[in-house]
Design a protein around this motif. Structure first.
Motif, PDB file in Angstrom:
ATOM      1  N   VAL A   1       0.878  -1.334  -0.064  1.00 37.04           N
ATOM      2  CA  VAL A   1      -0.078  -0.017   0.126  1.00 37.04           C
ATOM      3  C   VAL A   1       0.785   1.285  -0.145  1.00 37.04           C
ATOM      4  N   GLY A   2       0.957   1.869  -1.157  1.00 35.98           N
ATOM      5  CA  GLY A   2       1.857   3.096  -1.254  1.00 35.98           C
ATOM      6  C   GLY A   2       1.275   4.340  -1.324  1.00 35.98           C
ATOM      7  N   ASP A   3       1.935   5.575  -0.846  1.00 40.25           N
ATOM      8  CA  ASP A   3       1.173   6.730  -0.956  1.00 40.25           C
ATOM      9  C   ASP A   3       2.266   7.725  -1.507  1.00 40.25           C
ATOM     10  N   SER A   4       1.623   9.264  -1.872  1.00 42.03           N
ATOM     11  CA  SER A   4       2.645  10.021  -2.377  1.00 42.03           C
ATOM     12  C   SER A   4       3.171  11.258  -1.487  1.00 42.03           C
ATOM     13  N   GLY A   5       2.784  10.645  -0.085  1.00 36.99           N
ATOM     14  CA  GLY A   5       2.950  11.947   0.927  1.00 36.99           C
ATOM     15  C   GLY A   5       4.312  12.124   1.318  1.00 36.99           C
ATOM     16  N   PRO A   6       4.607  12.801   2.677  1.00 37.55           N
ATOM     17  CA  PRO A   6       5.988  13.363   2.797  1.00 37.55           C
ATOM     18  C   PRO A   6       6.913  12.192   3.004  1.00 37.55           C
ATOM     19  N   GLY A   7       6.333  10.921   3.359  1.00 36.40           N
ATOM     20  CA  GLY A   7       7.507   9.818   3.800  1.00 36.40           C
ATOM     21  C   GLY A   7       7.603   9.569   5.350  1.00 36.40           C
ATOM     22  N   ILE A   8       8.344   8.834   5.697  1.00 37.59           N
ATOM     23  CA  ILE A   8       8.750   8.646   7.193  1.00 37.59           C
ATOM     24  C   ILE A   8      10.184   8.771   7.356  1.00 37.59           C
ATOM     25  N   SER A   9      10.585   9.550   8.249  1.00 42.63           N
ATOM     26  CA  SER A   9      12.008   9.766   8.489  1.00 42.63           C
ATOM     27  C   SER A   9      12.532   8.594   9.417  1.00 42.63           C
ATOM     28  N   PRO A  10      13.831   8.468   9.073  1.00 44.98           N
ATOM     29  CA  PRO A  10      14.378   7.193   9.976  1.00 44.98           C
ATOM     30  C   PRO A  10      14.114   7.134  11.496  1.00 44.98           C
ATOM     31  N   GLU A  11      13.996   8.599  11.993  1.00 45.13           N
ATOM     32  CA  GLU A  11      13.711   8.888  13.561  1.00 45.13           C
ATOM     33  C   GLU A  11      12.167   8.012  13.815  1.00 45.13           C
ATOM     34  N   ARG A  12      11.424   8.363  12.911  1.00 49.32           N
ATOM     35  CA  ARG A  12      10.063   7.941  13.293  1.00 49.32           C
ATOM     36  C   ARG A  12      10.086   6.480  12.916  1.00 49.32           C
ATOM     37  N   ARG A  13      10.740   5.740  11.884  1.00 50.31           N
ATOM     38  CA  ARG A  13      10.690   4.353  11.525  1.00 50.31           C
ATOM     39  C   ARG A  13      10.939   3.663  12.879  1.00 50.31           C
TER      40      ARG A  13
END
Length: 795
Positions: free
Chosen positions: A729-741
């Protein structure tokens, strides 16, 4: 002595003659490559026990040496008998000794009295006393002792015992009288016929003048020997040892004792001859059984010695009366001692026993000495000369007892060094204990199936898993084993085992066991076929693992997941409430407007067209159905139901999730869906998978709304490794930073202003419970993509 006939200096016959004249009893075997019959006869007359012609066979030489050793042993035995008899005669007074000498000479009481110048009554009194002193019950026993002690007979007066002659009418007096010399004293006749030995008398011309019944049976053998010359009756004895010694006794007027092999009769005799007034009195007895027993004993001893040497064992011989113990050289060598280096006393050996083993050793030994055990057997430690310890295994038994008290007097046995075996046992025991401990900690047990008998051997831990009591047998038949299983799992377990045996595959199955008290346990069974050298399956070895707790935890987790899904749905409904109110308001408003329009149309004058009414009612029906569908889906997602994995199509689950997501956020672009047909069918709970898709799509939509992107989501389904399907399931949003992952899937952690932080952890829990995994990665060219796998269902 092995003596060659031809040697430098003196020849063998000269040496043999010198040995004979010096009285040497050393057995001699003559060897020669140039001998002839007269030379051999002369050597035998001089005392040689055998004459071997070169070249000789090794076995012939060994046999001759054995005969020589037998002679030496018998000579020693006779000497011991002589010493024992002489010791008993020491009890007699000088007068009693003279009386016994007279009886040995065959003299009557009156003749002895005349010879000693005492009355016959005195002789009779001394005769009774000497029998008491010697501890004998008959005159023949007393005479036998005198013969054994080689007591010299008392010299009689002329006429006391005239030379025996065969009476002319003797043969007419019956068979017994025919073997008695005329005019023998009655007392001598009583002695000769009362003795247990064979006896005969030879006159100076070497003729038989008397044979007692034992001699008639032993050497007569159906012949009447009375009056015959002994050398005519036994021609093969001429020139033998007996021939020479009997002639020497007659010539020297001295008693002789010897044993020899009589070739005419094929018998060994122990002979005691002494000159008497009637000629030569000869006592003899058949010692062939003793000789054979002695040879057999020596052979047995030699065989035992060879066996002990081959086995690496030692031997010991314990004289219990004297407490002396003789130990073989091999036994001493194992203890680090040279022969003679260790005092041969039982207390010395006892002091070498390890203190912790002494009580057990003493208890086993006392049991055997008391007759409570047939064989003494004990394993204990002995201290070596260097201070180290060896494990010794003794086996022995009592071989002699006192004839009067029955107490043991001699004990023999073998000693075996079992140090290496004990070390192996200790290592095996340690390994076994470690294995038991590992099995206990891991909840595992071992099982072994014999394919021939179909019997199953369970270790103690495996038996516990199968609900068997502690006293249950180690081996179970096929039916007994089946009774330990849950009835619903018996056929499935048997089929899997049969398949593994047939194909030689790994046996792997989870099944339930059922104890007598009704308790059920889950077991994970593993195993592999063991083949014989010909490649035929003979055994099945395996491991049982108790997975009851894991199964119970899985059920508990499933219940918790179901509850979390329910809570998530309720939470999602809270977030959907306002949207649903607006969504439901639109169709309901449309219904109201259409109904009002219908009423207005119905209020027009008659004859107006009804086409507009039908269209308005149809639109109202559609709007009402859409509203009902939204409410139905809300009720399904809000209900708490138990998840059931079954084959489903991801395409259908995605459609359902898209519809629900569209109802929650009307007006958004529909996701772009691409599904590979080969990955469409999976094994899953449809409601839970729809929930995962709904959460991931909602998160993707919200991420794009934050940056004002109106692009549609992308949903793809493709095959993955290990028989699984991959959903992305893919989106075109801002993505997720390594800190949040790093903390993306942690519970109650969220970056949304009104988020609960349970959506993604719940999604991961659901996916992992289905046997898959959930992760996040970058989407191209921007945004984030959440991916998860599910096991594919069989086509």
């Amino acid at each position: 002595m092995l003596l060659d006939l031809r040697m430098g200096g003196r020849d063998g016959l000269d040496v043999l003659d010198q040995l004979s004249r010096s009285g040497s009893s050393l057995p001699v075997i003559m060897l020669s490559g140039h001998g002839d019959l007269p030379t051999a006869v002369q050597a035998m007359k001089l005392g040689a026990i055998d004459f071997l012609e070169k070249p000789y066979h090794e076995r012939a030489l060994v046999a001759a040496i054995e005969r020589a050793l037998d002679r030496a042993a018998e000579s020693r035995n006779r000497e011991q008998v002589k010493q024992a008899a002489a010791a008993r005669l020491e009890r007699l007074s000088p007068r009693e000794r003279q009386i016994l000498q007279g009886l040995l000479a065959g003299m009557t009481n009156k003749a002895i009295g005349r010879r000693l110048d005492v009355s016959p009554r005195t002789v009779e009194m001394h005769r009774a006393n000497l029998m008491d002193d010697l501890g004998v019950g008959s005159l023949s026993e007393a005479v036998r002792l005198a013969i054994d002690a080689e007591l010299t007979p008392l010299g009689g007066e002329a006429g006391d015992a005239p030379p025996a002659q065969v009476a002319p009418a003797a043969k007419a007096q019956g068979p017994r009288a025919a073997h008695r010399p005329a005019q023998l004293p009655p007392s001598l006749i009583d002695v000769l016929e009362g003795t247990t030995d064979c006896a005969f008398i030879l006159d100076p011309q070497w003729r038989f003048t008397y044979l007692n019944p034992n001699a008639v049976r032993t050497i007569g053998r159906g012949r009447d020997l009375m009056g015959m010359v002994i050398w005519d009756a036994f021609p093969l004895a001429t020139g033998t040892k007996a021939f020479e010694l009997l002639r020497r006794a007659a010539a020297d007027d001295q008693p002789v004792r010897f044993d020899f092999y009589e070739p005419d009769l094929g018998t060994w005799f122990d002979v005691n001859a002494r000159p008497v007034a009637a000629g030569l009195q000869v006592f003899f007895r058949d010692i062939t059984p003793e000789r054979r027993a002695s040879a057999s004993a020596r052979m047995s001893e030699e065989t035992l010695r060879l066996v002990l040497e081959a086995a690496g064992d030692g031997a010991w011989d314990w004289n219990i009366a004297s407490d002396e113990i003789a130990m073989s050289a091999r036994f001493l060598d194992r203890l680090g001692y040279q022969p003679g280096g260790l005092p041969e006393h039982f207390d010395t050996v006892r002091q070498l026993i390890h203190p912790d083993d002494l009580s057990n050793f003493s208890a086993r030994l006392n049991e055997h000495l008391k007759g409570e055990s047939e064989v003494f057997a004990c394993e204990y430690r002995l201290r070596r000369s260097d201070g180290g310890w060896i494990w010794n295994f003794d086996r022995g038994r009592v071989v002699a007892r006192d004839p009067t008290s029955g107490r043991p007097t001699r004990m023999v046995g073998s000693a075996c060094d079992v140090t290496d075996r004990r070390k192996d046992q200790e290592r095996a025991q340690e390994a076994y204990e470690r294995l038991v401990l590992a099995q206990k900690n891991a909840g595992a047990g071992i099982w072994d199936l014999d394919l021939a008998s179909r019997t199953v051997r369970l270790c103690r831990r495996s038996a516990e898993m199968h609900g068997l009591p502690a006293d249950a047998p180690d081996e179970l038949g096929p039916e007994e084993w089946a009774k330990c299983l849950h009835p619903d799992d018996v056929s499935r377990t048997r089929e899997e085992l049969a398949r593994a045996i047939e194909h030689g595959d790994i046996y792997r199955i989870e099944y339930r066991t059922l104890a007598a008290d009704g308790r059920c346990r889950w077991v994970h069974g593993l195993g592999k076929v063991v083949l014989d050298p010909q490649g035929t399956p003979v055994r099945f070895l395996g491991l049982n693992i108790d997975i009851t707790e894991r199964k119970e935890d899985a059920l508990m987790l499933k219940r918790v997941q179901s509850e979390l899904v329910h809570l998530s749905r309720l939470s999602a409904m809270g977030a959907m409430a306002s949207t649903l109110a607006h969504e439901l308001n639109q169709p309901l408003t449309a219904i109201v407007n259409f109904v009002r329009g219908v009423r207005r149309l119905l209020a027009r004058p008659a004859g107006s067209s009804a086409e507009g009414i039908d269209e308005a009612l149809l639109a109202a029906e559609r709007s009402a159905g859409y509203a009902s569908d939204i409410v139905r889906r809300m009720r399904e997602h809000a209900s708490l139901s138990q998840a059931e994995k079954r084959p489903i199509r991801l395409s259908e689950a995605i459609v359902e999730a898209v519809e629900v997501a569209g109802a929650c956020a009307p007006g958004g672009a529909r996701p772009l869906v691409a599904i590979d047909p080969s990955a469409d069918r999976v094994l899953a709970d449809p409601t839970q998978i729809e929930q995962v898709l709904l959460n991931l799509m909602r998160n993707g939509r919200e991420a794009m709304d934050e940056v004002g992107v109106a692009d549609p989501l992308s949903i793809t389904v493709a095959p993955a490794a290990d028989g699984q399907s991959l959903v992305r399931v893919g989106d075109s949003g801002p993505g997720i930073s390594p800190e949040r992952r790093a903390r993306l899937f942690a519970s109650f952690v969220t970056s949304k202003a009104h988020g609960s932080g349970i959506g993604l952890p719940l999604c991961r829990t659901i996916v992992e419970a289905h046997g898959g995994r959930l992760w996040v990665e970058d989407n191209q060219p921007c945004g984030a993509a959440f991916c998860f796998t599910l096991p594919r269902a069989a086509a």
